[in-house]
Design a protein around this motif. Structure first.
Motif, PDB file in Angstrom:
ATOM      1  N   LEU A   9       0.343  -1.203  -0.220  1.00  0.00           N
ATOM      2  CA  LEU A   9      -0.443   0.256  -0.195  1.00  0.00           C
ATOM      3  C   LEU A   9       1.057   1.226   0.289  1.00  0.00           C
ATOM      4  CD1 LEU A   9      -2.938   1.139   0.253  1.00  0.00           C
ATOM      5  CD2 LEU A   9      -2.386   0.924   2.308  1.00  0.00           C
ATOM      6  N   ARG A  12       2.734   1.544  -3.613  1.00  0.00           N
ATOM      7  CA  ARG A  12       1.777   1.913  -5.025  1.00  0.00           C
ATOM      8  C   ARG A  12       1.473   3.097  -4.934  1.00  0.00           C
ATOM      9  NH1 ARG A  12      -2.906  -1.860  -5.013  1.00  0.00           N
ATOM     10  NH2 ARG A  12      -1.893  -3.011  -5.737  1.00  0.00           N
ATOM     11  N   TYR A  13       1.006   4.101  -3.593  1.00  0.00           N
ATOM     12  CA  TYR A  13       0.748   4.823  -3.357  1.00  0.00           C
ATOM     13  C   TYR A  13       1.554   5.949  -2.600  1.00  0.00           C
ATOM     14  CZ  TYR A  13      -4.073   3.139  -4.276  1.00  0.00           C
ATOM     15  OH  TYR A  13      -4.637   2.140  -5.000  1.00  0.00           O
ATOM     16  N   GLU A  14       2.576   6.333  -2.679  1.00  0.00           N
ATOM     17  CA  GLU A  14       3.624   7.019  -2.199  1.00  0.00           C
ATOM     18  C   GLU A  14       3.852   8.083  -2.708  1.00  0.00           C
ATOM     19  OE1 GLU A  14       8.024   7.234  -0.723  1.00  0.00           O
ATOM     20  OE2 GLU A  14       7.354   5.599  -1.945  1.00  0.00           O
ATOM     21  N   GLU A  16       2.073   9.450  -5.463  1.00  0.00           N
ATOM     22  CA  GLU A  16       0.504   9.859  -5.278  1.00  0.00           C
ATOM     23  C   GLU A  16      -0.256  11.202  -4.149  1.00  0.00           C
ATOM     24  OE1 GLU A  16      -4.074   8.322  -6.598  1.00  0.00           O
ATOM     25  OE2 GLU A  16      -2.028   7.231  -7.328  1.00  0.00           O
ATOM     26  N   LEU A  17       0.446  10.170  -3.181  1.00  0.00           N
ATOM     27  CA  LEU A  17      -0.567  10.212  -2.002  1.00  0.00           C
ATOM     28  C   LEU A  17       0.194  11.238  -1.670  1.00  0.00           C
ATOM     29  CD1 LEU A  17      -2.405  10.423  -0.127  1.00  0.00           C
ATOM     30  CD2 LEU A  17      -0.680   8.946   1.215  1.00  0.00           C
ATOM     31  N   TYR A  20       0.160  14.952  -4.044  1.00  0.00           N
ATOM     32  CA  TYR A  20      -1.902  15.204  -3.099  1.00  0.00           C
ATOM     33  C   TYR A  20      -1.715  16.700  -2.126  1.00  0.00           C
ATOM     34  CZ  TYR A  20      -5.679  15.815  -0.321  1.00  0.00           C
ATOM     35  OH  TYR A  20      -6.719  15.429  -0.085  1.00  0.00           O
ATOM     36  N   ARG A  56      -8.325   3.087  -1.952  1.00  0.00           N
ATOM     37  CA  ARG A  56      -7.698   3.709  -1.969  1.00  0.00           C
ATOM     38  C   ARG A  56      -8.723   5.835  -1.626  1.00  0.00           C
ATOM     39  NH1 ARG A  56      -7.918   8.120  -7.099  1.00  0.00           N
ATOM     40  NH2 ARG A  56      -6.138   9.209  -6.707  1.00  0.00           N
ATOM     41  N   LEU A  59      -7.478   5.792   2.083  1.00  0.00           N
ATOM     42  CA  LEU A  59      -6.642   6.421   2.685  1.00  0.00           C
ATOM     43  C   LEU A  59      -6.135   7.915   2.586  1.00  0.00           C
ATOM     44  CD1 LEU A  59      -3.536   5.937   3.205  1.00  0.00           C
ATOM     45  CD2 LEU A  59      -3.203   5.138   0.347  1.00  0.00           C
ATOM     46  N   TYR A  60      -6.840   8.288   1.540  1.00  0.00           N
ATOM     47  CA  TYR A  60      -6.825   9.326   0.743  1.00  0.00           C
ATOM     48  C   TYR A  60      -7.904  10.346   2.344  1.00  0.00           C
ATOM     49  CZ  TYR A  60      -4.610  10.017  -3.190  1.00  0.00           C
ATOM     50  OH  TYR A  60      -3.421  10.548  -4.368  1.00  0.00           O
TER      51      TYR A  60
END
Length: 76
Positions: A9, A12-14, A16-17, A20, A56, A59-60
């Motif tokens: 997790l 995968r989102y490092e 992108e998050l 953001y 996702r 997480l956001y």
């Protein structure tokens, strides 16, 4: 395993998050702190995640709440 899934997790989102959070907060250092806090909270609250639901948005939501808290603390 829980550790393997958590690592996946995070990987995968490092990017992108973090991007953001940088845009949301407008401060790289604060975004880095909130990013770490986000994954700490995800680890602590993983039991509240409902399997089968998309990860996702959850997480956001955690990241956004952590960012709002950080902005509140900064104003004080």
């Amino acid at each position: 395993g829980r550790h393997d899934s958590f690592g996946e997790l995070a990987r995968r989102y490092e990017r992108e998050l973090f991007g953001y959070l940088r845009r949301y907060l407008g401060d790289d250092d604060l975004a880095a702190d909130v990013f770490q806090n986000t994954f700490t909270q995800v680890w602590v609250k993983i039991g509240q995640y409902e399997p089968g639901r998309p990860g996702r948005p959850w997480l956001y939501a955690v990241a956004t709440n952590q960012a709002i808290d950080a902005l509140r603390r900064r104003r004080r």
